[in-house]
Design a protein around this motif. Structure first.
Motif, mmCIF file in Angstrom:
data_model
loop_
_atom_site.group_PDB
_atom_site.id
_atom_site.type_symbol
_atom_site.label_atom_id
_atom_site.label_comp_id
_atom_site.label_asym_id
_atom_site.label_seq_id
_atom_site.Cartn_x
_atom_site.Cartn_y
_atom_site.Cartn_z
ATOM 1 N N LEU A 80 0.724 -1.362 -0.009
ATOM 2 C CA LEU A 80 0.236 -0.628 0.013
ATOM 3 C C LEU A 80 0.839 1.926 -0.144
ATOM 4 O O LEU A 80 0.187 2.309 -0.521
ATOM 5 C CB LEU A 80 -0.875 0.124 1.302
ATOM 6 C CG LEU A 80 -2.444 0.944 1.497
ATOM 7 C CD1 LEU A 80 -3.243 0.948 0.329
ATOM 8 C CD2 LEU A 80 -2.497 0.947 2.876
ATOM 9 N N ILE A 81 2.118 1.051 0.672
ATOM 10 C CA ILE A 81 2.813 2.374 0.637
ATOM 11 C C ILE A 81 3.973 2.692 -0.634
ATOM 12 O O ILE A 81 4.482 1.826 -0.873
ATOM 13 C CB ILE A 81 3.595 2.352 1.850
ATOM 14 C CG1 ILE A 81 2.624 2.240 3.191
ATOM 15 C CG2 ILE A 81 4.302 3.112 2.117
ATOM 16 C CD1 ILE A 81 4.258 2.368 4.539
ATOM 17 N N ALA A 82 3.842 3.330 -1.257
ATOM 18 C CA ALA A 82 4.166 3.390 -2.541
ATOM 19 C C ALA A 82 5.545 4.815 -2.546
ATOM 20 O O ALA A 82 7.050 4.710 -2.894
ATOM 21 C CB ALA A 82 3.380 4.001 -3.809
ATOM 22 N N GLY A 83 5.437 6.011 -1.071
ATOM 23 C CA GLY A 83 6.486 6.481 -0.994
ATOM 24 C C GLY A 83 6.576 6.440 0.621
ATOM 25 O O GLY A 83 5.330 6.850 1.145
ATOM 26 N N VAL A 84 7.557 7.527 0.408
ATOM 27 C CA VAL A 84 8.074 8.048 2.076
ATOM 28 C C VAL A 84 8.632 9.324 1.887
ATOM 29 O O VAL A 84 10.051 9.692 1.264
ATOM 30 C CB VAL A 84 8.555 6.700 3.084
ATOM 31 C CG1 VAL A 84 9.729 7.884 4.135
ATOM 32 C CG2 VAL A 84 8.073 5.447 3.146
ATOM 33 N N VAL A 85 8.282 9.987 3.147
ATOM 34 C CA VAL A 85 8.569 11.386 3.317
ATOM 35 C C VAL A 85 8.964 11.384 4.273
ATOM 36 O O VAL A 85 8.668 11.630 5.805
ATOM 37 C CB VAL A 85 7.766 12.654 2.490
ATOM 38 C CG1 VAL A 85 8.468 14.075 3.478
ATOM 39 C CG2 VAL A 85 7.287 12.861 1.670
ATOM 40 N N GLY A 86 10.682 11.571 5.024
ATOM 41 C CA GLY A 86 11.276 10.949 6.306
ATOM 42 C C GLY A 86 11.457 12.274 6.782
ATOM 43 O O GLY A 86 11.362 13.591 5.953
ATOM 44 N N TRP A 87 12.563 11.977 7.208
ATOM 45 C CA TRP A 87 13.129 13.350 7.955
ATOM 46 C C TRP A 87 14.535 12.898 8.237
ATOM 47 O O TRP A 87 15.405 11.955 8.368
ATOM 48 C CB TRP A 87 13.017 13.491 9.243
ATOM 49 C CG TRP A 87 13.718 14.856 10.060
ATOM 50 C CD1 TRP A 87 13.490 16.535 9.703
ATOM 51 C CD2 TRP A 87 14.741 14.571 11.239
ATOM 52 N NE1 TRP A 87 14.156 17.252 10.716
ATOM 53 C CE2 TRP A 87 14.850 16.217 11.320
ATOM 54 C CE3 TRP A 87 15.540 13.321 11.745
ATOM 55 C CZ2 TRP A 87 16.406 16.118 11.819
ATOM 56 C CZ3 TRP A 87 16.269 14.374 12.151
ATOM 57 C CH2 TRP A 87 17.423 15.554 12.513
ATOM 58 N N THR A 88 15.501 13.976 7.449
ATOM 59 C CA THR A 88 17.236 13.501 8.235
ATOM 60 C C THR A 88 17.569 15.328 8.158
ATOM 61 O O THR A 88 16.556 15.760 8.257
ATOM 62 C CB THR A 88 17.959 13.383 7.188
ATOM 63 O OG1 THR A 88 19.409 12.488 7.671
ATOM 64 C CG2 THR A 88 18.265 14.369 5.624
ATOM 65 N N ASP A 89 19.294 15.917 8.767
ATOM 66 C CA ASP A 89 19.067 17.177 9.463
ATOM 67 C C ASP A 89 19.907 17.689 8.194
ATOM 68 O O ASP A 89 21.029 17.515 7.280
ATOM 69 C CB ASP A 89 19.588 17.089 10.541
ATOM 70 C CG ASP A 89 20.587 18.267 10.749
ATOM 71 O OD1 ASP A 89 20.059 19.024 9.775
ATOM 72 O OD2 ASP A 89 21.400 17.732 12.200
ATOM 73 N N LEU A 90 19.008 18.362 7.184
ATOM 74 C CA LEU A 90 19.671 19.118 5.974
ATOM 75 C C LEU A 90 20.498 19.837 6.489
ATOM 76 O O LEU A 90 21.280 20.468 4.703
ATOM 77 C CB LEU A 90 17.840 19.638 5.270
ATOM 78 C CG LEU A 90 16.995 19.191 5.088
ATOM 79 C CD1 LEU A 90 16.014 19.669 4.625
ATOM 80 C CD2 LEU A 90 17.899 18.059 3.835
ATOM 81 N N THR A 91 20.706 20.249 7.381
ATOM 82 C CA THR A 91 21.461 21.354 8.200
ATOM 83 C C THR A 91 23.343 20.774 8.023
ATOM 84 O O THR A 91 24.501 21.462 8.349
ATOM 85 C CB THR A 91 21.369 22.407 9.225
ATOM 86 O OG1 THR A 91 21.886 21.176 9.939
ATOM 87 C CG2 THR A 91 20.191 23.035 9.464
ATOM 88 N N ARG A 92 22.827 19.744 8.262
ATOM 89 C CA ARG A 92 24.201 18.522 7.892
ATOM 90 C C ARG A 92 25.475 19.108 7.139
ATOM 91 O O ARG A 92 24.905 18.272 5.379
ATOM 92 C CB ARG A 92 24.597 16.705 8.544
ATOM 93 C CG ARG A 92 23.897 16.997 9.455
ATOM 94 C CD ARG A 92 23.740 15.050 10.065
ATOM 95 N NE ARG A 92 24.547 15.029 9.640
ATOM 96 C CZ ARG A 92 25.205 14.233 10.408
ATOM 97 N NH1 ARG A 92 25.523 14.279 11.926
ATOM 98 N NH2 ARG A 92 26.537 13.309 9.942
ATOM 99 N N PRO A 93 26.616 19.487 6.549
ATOM 100 C CA PRO A 93 27.610 19.361 5.903
ATOM 101 C C PRO A 93 27.508 18.146 4.960
ATOM 102 O O PRO A 93 27.689 18.275 3.509
ATOM 103 C CB PRO A 93 28.855 19.647 6.601
ATOM 104 C CG PRO A 93 28.389 20.255 8.066
ATOM 105 C CD PRO A 93 27.554 19.160 8.169
#
Length: 300
Positions: A80-93
């Motif tokens: 059923l799950i076709a996609g995932v919008v996740g989280w990661t720290d976008l400020t990391r180099p």
């Protein structure tokens, strides 16, 4: 009785969580008590199937790095799950390396975007920071989009970010949380139109029932906000999302999708197909395969 299913639906925004795995520290107070329990995909599946939903996008709930690999593994096991919008720290180099590593995990091919809780971030200019813009550029380079969960007063910042970074696709969750309960249209309308005027922006027809009066909302109360979004974005940049199980605070899953169908009833069949499936598939790059029935509960 629900509205008759006229086309396959992609639910572009829902959540799951398991309180035995991880606390959801945002679920506090008596008003949110009805959703302070575990919700799994097994809980969602019968409601989704009854509503004609053939695919979903599972969206992050907390800013915890471990949640995204868990969601990807769940997507790998659940048709059923076709996609995932996740989280990661976008400020990391090293965010580009982090995104590449996520793509290599079990279910990594299901990663379609990253979301940050901008609505509660202490930095009022978070989206415009140099380190965040670097992270967003890495996101776009990886073929991913950025989901925005923001308050109405943050929409001008979102428009400025989208204008500065035309190569990044910004997906606005819940139409930017318009003040439906109060009935106010401005300044939300002007801010939404300014955001929508940029070609790299998309929005979700989601989360509206919980921005209205939970006990007495009506489709008529939602309509001015939905009509504004349809005029601003058009059907090819607007996608349906249930926001389940948060939506349970105000409505059943069936009532949410029936409301969305009522709000789009004046569109042509082709335009409705865009709102209910086409936009999500195109923006998130979802496969066309229909959903199956195997959805292990898994961690959240």
């Amino acid at each position: 009785m629900g509205t008759a299913v006229t086309h396959a639906v992609v639910d572009a925004h829902h959540h799951v969580w398991d309180l035995a795995v991880r606390d959801q520290d945002w679920i506090t107070g008596p008003a949110l008590a009805p959703i302070r329990r575990t919700f799994t995909v097994d809980d969602l599946a019968p409601h989704a199937h009854a509503a004609g939903v053939v695919a979903t996008v599972l969206v992050q709930t907390v800013t915890v790095a471990e949640e995204t690999p868990e969601f990807l593994a769940l997507a790998a096991e659940c048709d059923l799950i076709a996609g995932v919008v996740g989280w990661t720290d976008l400020t990391r180099p090293d965010v580009a390396d982090t995104l590449a590593a996520l793509a290599e995990l079990p279910g990594g091919a299901h990663l379609v975007g990253i979301r940050h809780q901008v609505q509660s971030d202490p930095d009022p200019q978070w989206l415009l920071r140099a380190d965040v813009r670097r992270g967003l550029a890495a996101l776009a380079d990886a073929g991913l989009v950025h989901d925005l969960v923001v308050r109405p007063d943050q929409l001008p910042m979102c428009a400025e970010a989208a204008a500065r970074m035309p190569h990044v696709t910004f997906v606005l969750d819940h139409l930017g949380k318009p003040p439906i309960a109060s009935g106010a249209l401005e300044p939300w309308t002007a801010s939404l139109r300014a955001f929508a005027s940029l070609p790299n922006t998309v929005a979700k027809l989601s989360g509206l029932v919980t921005e209205a009066d939970w006990e007495s909302w009506t489709v008529a109360a939602l309509r001015p906000y939905a009509d504004t979004a349809l005029e601003a974005f058009g059907p090819t940049r607007l996608m349906f999302g249930s926001d389940w199980p948060v939506s349970d605070l105000a409505a059943t899953y069936g009532e949410v999708i029936d409301a969305a169908r009522s709000l789009t009833a004046e569109l042509s069949a082709a335009e409705r197909a865009e709102v209910f499936a086409g936009t999500a598939r195109r923006v998130y790059g979802l496969p066309e395969a229909a959903a199956g029935s195997s959805c292990p509960a898994g961690p959240s």
